[in-house]
Motif scaffolding. Sequence first.
Motif, PDB file in Angstrom:
ATOM      1  N   GLN A   1       0.811  -1.218   0.000  1.00 41.50           N
ATOM      2  CA  GLN A   1       0.000   0.000   0.000  1.00 41.50           C
ATOM      3  C   GLN A   1       0.845   1.269   0.000  1.00 41.50           C
ATOM      4  O   GLN A   1       0.300   2.364   0.103  1.00 41.50           O
ATOM      5  N   ASP A   2       2.155   1.148  -0.087  1.00 40.29           N
ATOM      6  CA  ASP A   2       2.984   2.351  -0.111  1.00 40.29           C
ATOM      7  C   ASP A   2       2.941   2.969  -1.507  1.00 40.29           C
ATOM      8  O   ASP A   2       2.537   2.303  -2.483  1.00 40.29           O
ATOM      9  N   SER A   3       3.336   4.210  -1.605  1.00 40.26           N
ATOM     10  CA  SER A   3       3.242   4.934  -2.886  1.00 40.26           C
ATOM     11  C   SER A   3       4.030   4.224  -3.977  1.00 40.26           C
ATOM     12  O   SER A   3       3.573   4.103  -5.107  1.00 40.26           O
TER      13      SER A   3
ATOM     14  N   LEU B   1       1.918   1.248  -5.077  1.00 38.27           N
ATOM     15  CA  LEU B   1       0.619   1.598  -5.667  1.00 38.27           C
ATOM     16  C   LEU B   1       0.755   2.252  -7.043  1.00 38.27           C
ATOM     17  O   LEU B   1      -0.061   2.025  -7.929  1.00 38.27           O
TER      18      LEU B   1
END
Lengths: 222, 216
Positions: free
Chosen positions: A72-74, A77
């Motif tokens: 779910q980290d940038s 994603l």
Amino acid sequence: MRHAALEQPIKAAPPDRQSLSLAMPAASQKQLRWLMARGNLARLLHGLVLLLALAALAHILTTLLIPHYASQDSGSLFVVSGAEGRADLIGTDVNPETAIIDADPFTAIGVCGFDLTDGPLRVRARSGQLPLALSVHVRGGGVFYAVTDKAAQRGIIEFVVLKQLQFDERVARDDDGESIRELRVVSPVPQGIVVARALVKQPSDRQTAEALVRGMACGSAS
Amino acid sequence: MAGVPSLFAPLTLPRRSRLDPVRPDLRTRYLIVLVLAALAAGIGSTWAVLGEKPPVGAVKLGPWQSFPRLGSADIDPYGRAILARGPHLPLATGEGIQLNAATDSAGATLSGSCRYRISGTTLPSRGWTLVVANGASRPLTGTDAAGLTDADVLTDEAGKLSITASPQMSSGNWLRLPQQARFELILRFYDTPVSSSISQLDPAALPRIDRLACEG
């Protein structure tokens, strides 16, 4: 003829604690109790130290492993963003599922993902009237390069992101004595994102800022 | 070793019965409990320290707090783990700086039942924004969203600003606060020359947050 049993050495049964303590004078009993208490305390302390050491190890390992298994980290994603060669606009109001948690509502953000195993990435953005900055974030957290539009030459910010091996190959290919007009940024990991961020000082600047960050081009630099 | 009590000394005495080969002996059970307790304590403590802000690396400047290493290559493991838990995009070193305030200049927690004056100077930059966030440092959204930029704020001749922050509308520079709720202020300076030397910054170079009055 001597009986075999008689040749066996006589083994005395070990005295149990109760009989031992009964046979001891009071001072020795007190000393024995003190020694037993000290032994129990030492065992308890040993257990506590072992527990703390294992807990510290688990704490360190989980802290270090979280970025490796994060999805779910940038960097994870948005790794496929900008596949069409232009930055994708992200932010608080575009898609709630991928909204940046701590994004400044007064900015427009465009993102290009990269995977350097496919080859080096060339990033090119045009500066404008609004403050613009480009930064390179790696998957798992951390920023290893950032540049603002102050560094733009003739209104263009341009650099190449590449792995160390790709950098070495490029340097070997460079002709001796020829000036290289290419800014090369070596990424510590193969995957990450390039972020373009423009400041929106007034609501009327929003469209201009979004166009500015969408204008960031990301393509192969092979 | 003679004289030194072994950790498992009393636990080795009851031997495992051949009739009950599945049941672990006392020493194995002790080790299992110890490892499980250690895992729970280790993972629990990791969960506890990985909040919205890293437990280390803070730079405190009056009521403002910054974590400059979040946007740099030498980010610490806690910062990395926090960024990995959700989509964050911290300002990079050289791009700007972010400062959070959860208290006023006197150290009292910021509350929407009070009125505040934010006054003083700002850092040299290409622009700054001041945003109201909830208690978890997340900017308020929708109709609650509130914030100002340097283009919205009038300053005096010396370049000093004075902003009234309150739930009720106020004359002059006004920042709307959430009613009765705990909140944080996030101040960001873009393209500022001090972003790489924030730890040497004088707190007086940043605005003060003074409580004017509270309801109730």
